[in-house]
Scaffold this active site. Structure first.
Site, PDB file in Angstrom:
ATOM      1  N   HIS A  57      61.635  50.798-135.401  1.00 53.44           N
ATOM      2  CA  HIS A  57      61.399  52.230-135.634  1.00 53.44           C
ATOM      3  C   HIS A  57      61.883  52.680-137.012  1.00 53.44           C
ATOM      4  O   HIS A  57      61.552  53.782-137.446  1.00 53.44           O
ATOM      5  CB  HIS A  57      62.018  53.088-134.517  1.00 53.44           C
ATOM      6  CG  HIS A  57      63.467  53.386-134.686  1.00 53.44           C
ATOM      7  ND1 HIS A  57      64.459  52.669-134.053  1.00 53.44           N
ATOM      8  CD2 HIS A  57      64.116  54.322-135.432  1.00 53.44           C
ATOM      9  CE1 HIS A  57      65.640  53.163-134.392  1.00 53.44           C
ATOM     10  NE2 HIS A  57      65.461  54.170-135.231  1.00 53.44           N
ATOM     11  N   ASP A 102      62.266  47.199-129.798  1.00 50.99           N
ATOM     12  CA  ASP A 102      62.505  47.851-131.090  1.00 50.99           C
ATOM     13  C   ASP A 102      63.188  46.892-132.067  1.00 50.99           C
ATOM     14  O   ASP A 102      64.363  47.038-132.391  1.00 50.99           O
ATOM     15  CB  ASP A 102      63.356  49.105-130.866  1.00 50.99           C
ATOM     16  CG  ASP A 102      63.456  49.982-132.101  1.00 50.99           C
ATOM     17  OD1 ASP A 102      62.730  49.731-133.076  1.00 50.99           O
ATOM     18  OD2 ASP A 102      64.278  50.921-132.077  1.00 50.99           O
ATOM     19  N   GLY A 193      71.006  57.329-138.761  1.00 51.32           N
ATOM     20  CA  GLY A 193      71.423  56.550-139.922  1.00 51.32           C
ATOM     21  C   GLY A 193      72.040  55.216-139.527  1.00 51.32           C
ATOM     22  O   GLY A 193      72.120  54.297-140.328  1.00 51.32           O
ATOM     23  N   SER A 195      70.719  53.492-137.027  1.00 54.18           N
ATOM     24  CA  SER A 195      69.588  52.740-136.495  1.00 54.18           C
ATOM     25  C   SER A 195      69.388  51.404-137.196  1.00 54.18           C
ATOM     26  O   SER A 195      69.521  51.317-138.420  1.00 54.18           O
ATOM     27  CB  SER A 195      68.299  53.541-136.669  1.00 54.18           C
ATOM     28  OG  SER A 195      68.235  54.583-135.749  1.00 54.18           O
ATOM     29  N   GLY A 196      69.042  50.390-136.406  1.00 45.68           N
ATOM     30  CA  GLY A 196      68.768  49.077-136.969  1.00 45.68           C
ATOM     31  C   GLY A 196      70.012  48.228-137.124  1.00 45.68           C
ATOM     32  O   GLY A 196      69.922  47.012-137.271  1.00 45.68           O
TER      33      GLY A 196
END
Length: 245
Positions: A57, A102, A193, A195-196
């Protein structure tokens, strides 16, 4: 993999709301994904010198940059590595409506140079079980309060427990899929922020990537579990992608 040259120090109270500042260099697989203006928009994790794992995402493109070896994004004196991305491999099963599966892999144009502050996290086996209640750690430069205008300069960390999917569904219902794992609701939370970035748990003395920061409460509520991509459910795809490329 999974053994930092600089040992992390966790006070235990550790959004990343209610987290704490990390020891510089102690999460050496953590990378910052930045657009060409230098804006940090997502985290990621080095799994070897040539590959970074992040969230689908995040929408990474080859014009974005992977920054390794960073702690303080406001500092110009750190020995950071700015690495170009050769190719983006988004999991074809990623569903942008349900945010399931994801995960994206980034192949670097130039290999990261491993050092005291830059090294790889371990990947789990598909059969590994990380039990509910296990205390793990998530790290990132995401918002420390959801109302803040800016993300922090310095890398934050937080300890938090894993939840069973059954328990997590009490909060999120049918939104929770098999390729997700929940953590938190413990007074800390990942936030925009982060994320990932990584959710890591120690296994046999080495930090192992159990989750990828995916989604959660829009206000980064510390009493609601955050949702992470479940790496054990996706690691076969990772290994196949690496082997084929």
């Amino acid at each position: 993999c999974g053994v930092p040259a600089i040992q992390p120090v966790l006070s235990g109270l550790s959004r990343i709301v209610n987290g704490e500042e990390a020891v510089p260099g102690s999460w050496p697989w953590q990378v910052s994904l930045q657009d060409k203006t230098g804006f940090h928009f997502c985290g990621g994790s080095l799994i070897n010198e040539n590959w970074v794992v992040t969230a689908a995402h995040c929408g990474v493109t080859t014009s974005d940059v992977v920054v390794a070896g960073e702690f303080d994004q406001g500092s110009s004196s750190e020995k950071i590595q700015k690495l170009k991305i050769a190719k983006v491999f988004k999991n074809s099963k990623y569903n942008s409506l349900t945010i399931n599966n994801d995960i994206t892999l980034l192949k670097l144009s130039t290999a990261a140079s491993f050092s005291q502050t830059v090294s790889a996290v371990c990947l789990p086996s598909a059969s590994d079980d990380f039990a509910a209640g296990t205390t793990c750690v998530t790290t990132g430069w995401g918002l420390t309060r959801y109302t803040n205008a800016n993300t922090p300069d310095r890398l934050q960390q937080a300890s938090l427990p894993l939840l069973s999917n059954t328990n997590c569904k009490k909060y999120w219902g049918t939104k929770i899929k098999d390729a997700m794992i929940c953590a938190g609701a413990s007074g800390v939370s990942s936030c925009m922020g982060d994320s990932g970035g990584p959710l890591v748990c120690k296994k046999n003395g080495a930090w192992t990537l159990v989750g990828i920061v995916s989604w959660g409460s829009s206000t980064c509520s510390t009493s609601t579990p955050g949702v992470y991509a479940r790496v054990t459910a996706l690691v076969n795809w990772v290994q196949q992608t690496l082997a084929a490329n």
